[in-house]
Design an enzyme around this catalytic site. Structure first.
Site, PDB file in Angstrom:
ATOM      1  N   CYS A  48       0.833  -1.203   0.000  1.00 27.27           N
ATOM      2  CA  CYS A  48       0.000   0.000   0.000  1.00 27.27           C
ATOM      3  C   CYS A  48       0.867   1.251   0.000  1.00 27.27           C
ATOM      4  O   CYS A  48       0.597   2.214  -0.720  1.00 27.27           O
ATOM      5  CB  CYS A  48      -0.934  -0.006   1.204  1.00 27.27           C
ATOM      6  SG  CYS A  48      -2.081   1.395   1.253  1.00 27.27           S
TER       7      CYS A  48
ATOM      8  N   CYS B   1      -6.164  -4.133   6.921  1.00 20.47           N
ATOM      9  CA  CYS B   1      -7.287  -3.192   6.937  1.00 20.47           C
ATOM     10  C   CYS B   1      -8.494  -3.685   6.162  1.00 20.47           C
ATOM     11  O   CYS B   1      -9.631  -3.358   6.498  1.00 20.47           O
ATOM     12  CB  CYS B   1      -6.842  -1.827   6.406  1.00 20.47           C
ATOM     13  SG  CYS B   1      -6.419  -1.789   4.642  1.00 20.47           S
TER      14      CYS B   1
END
Length: 359
Positions: free
Chosen positions: A101, A197
């Site tokens: 990410c 997440c």
């Protein structure tokens, strides 16, 4: 300097934005929408990017008096992080989605868009420090070692680092919460998000099964070569894993067994005793340098997990693109797909994705 402050809706990014404003920068708050079906409310400390998080970020921006926008990056996140995560596990590797990410979203897609819109840099709430060195900006560990996130930032190259700010690196987490409360931020006591997440319930194996389906296969004892169990998908296992093997230990002399390797092509999971887990050498590809690339053999500290200890090592680049790291001491549970991040003191030298390990 015109700066985009990436605001997740948590306490860290809130204080980071405030500090950039205090430093005299022209700051715009940006919340990244990474899911097209974000949950309405956060139910626990797991997950992030809910509608509630976006609202928390907006309220902080309003209190600071800075513009605030939501940028939709769900498609890029799906492709570069979530799809990559599935593909890596399917291939028998163990990826770190936070590094991916940072590499693909926060310091590529986000930074690229910010620069295209006329901004100069991006600031985040990561716990790390940027130091001006003799050869340019350097990435260093945070003062608060319990919160240090330099490992997941090891994918940044020199150009990205030159346009990145980490305002929290010189402060401990308790001090950040105190500062947030003093500034009147409602997120001062908000729990930290953790784990992956996009898997809010923490059930990675179940999440993968929903995308890859059941793929029954064998569990093989590394020592005897015997089939000692069965599984519903090799993708649900990672090197070093002990729990969830579903084995009858009485048939294995009663000793604990760990996953020693995953053969995705044969859909087999191999297990063994703890002495088979120690790794003394790792080989990595996709090498990234946080500054000038070192030449020859260099003595470094090698960190192999986000919260792992640094191990003395010697690193060298072979054939122009393979990073070979010889560890001074054996490290257990190192899996292909994980990342090795190299340090010189507190400075991040660079990183690579582990492709091979050797005992």
């Amino acid at each position: 300097m015109r700066v985009v402050a990436a605001m997740s809706g948590g306490v860290d990014s809130a204080v980071a934005a405030a500090r950039m404003l205090d430093a005299g920068h022209d700051v715009v708050g940006v919340h990244l929408a990474l899911s097209r079906s974000a949950a309405t409310l956060r139910e626990s400390a797991r997950g992030c990017c809910t509608i509630e998080d976006a609202g928390d970020a907006r309220r902080v921006a309003d209190r600071l008096g800075i513009p605030f926008y939501v940028w939709d990056m769900a498609e890029a996140f799906q492709r570069d992080v979530m799809d990559d995560f599935v593909a890596e596990y399917e291939a028998g590797r163990t990826p770190n989605p936070c590094l991916r990410c940072n590499e693909k979203i926060k310091f590529a897609a986000l930074l690229d868009k910010a620069l295209a819109l006329g901004f100069d840099a991006v600031a985040t709430g990561h716990y790390a420090q940027v130091v001006e060195g003799a050869q340019g900006r350097e990435l260093h560990r945070a003062v608060d070692m319990a919160k240090d996130q330099s490992y997941v930032l090891g994918v940044l190259d020199a150009d990205q680092l030159a346009r990145s700010f980490f305002p929290l690196g010189d402060t401990t987490k308790p001090q950040i919460r105190e500062e947030a409360a003093a500034r009147g931020f409602a997120v001062a006591k908000k729990p930290d998000s953790h784990d992956i997440c996009f898997i809010a319930d923490g059930d990675t194996r179940g999440w993968l099964a929903g995308r890859l389906g059941e793929r029954p296969g064998e569990i093989v004892d590394e020592g005897s070569g015997e089939v000692v169990g069965a599984h519903q998908g090799a993708y649900g296992f990672t090197v070093g894993q002990r729990r969830g093997l579903g084995l009858d230990r009485s048939s294995l002399d009663g000793s604990p067994r760990f996953v020693t390797r995953v053969d995705a092509s044969a859909n087999r999971v191999f297990i063994g005793t703890p002495d088979l887990l120690g790794v003394r050498q790792v080989v990595g590809d996709s090498v990234r340098w946080c500054g000038p690339a070192p030449t020859g053999e260099v003595s470094v500290g090698a960190q192999l997990r986000a919260h792992g200890e640094e191990v003395p090592a010697v690193a060298r680049v072979e054939e122009g693109s393979r990073l070979v790291v010889d560890l001074d001491a054996a490290v257990r549970g190192v899996a292909p797909g994980q990342s090795v991040v190299l340090y010189k003191g507190t400075r991040v030298v660079g990183s690579a994705t582990i492709s091979e390990t050797s005992r």
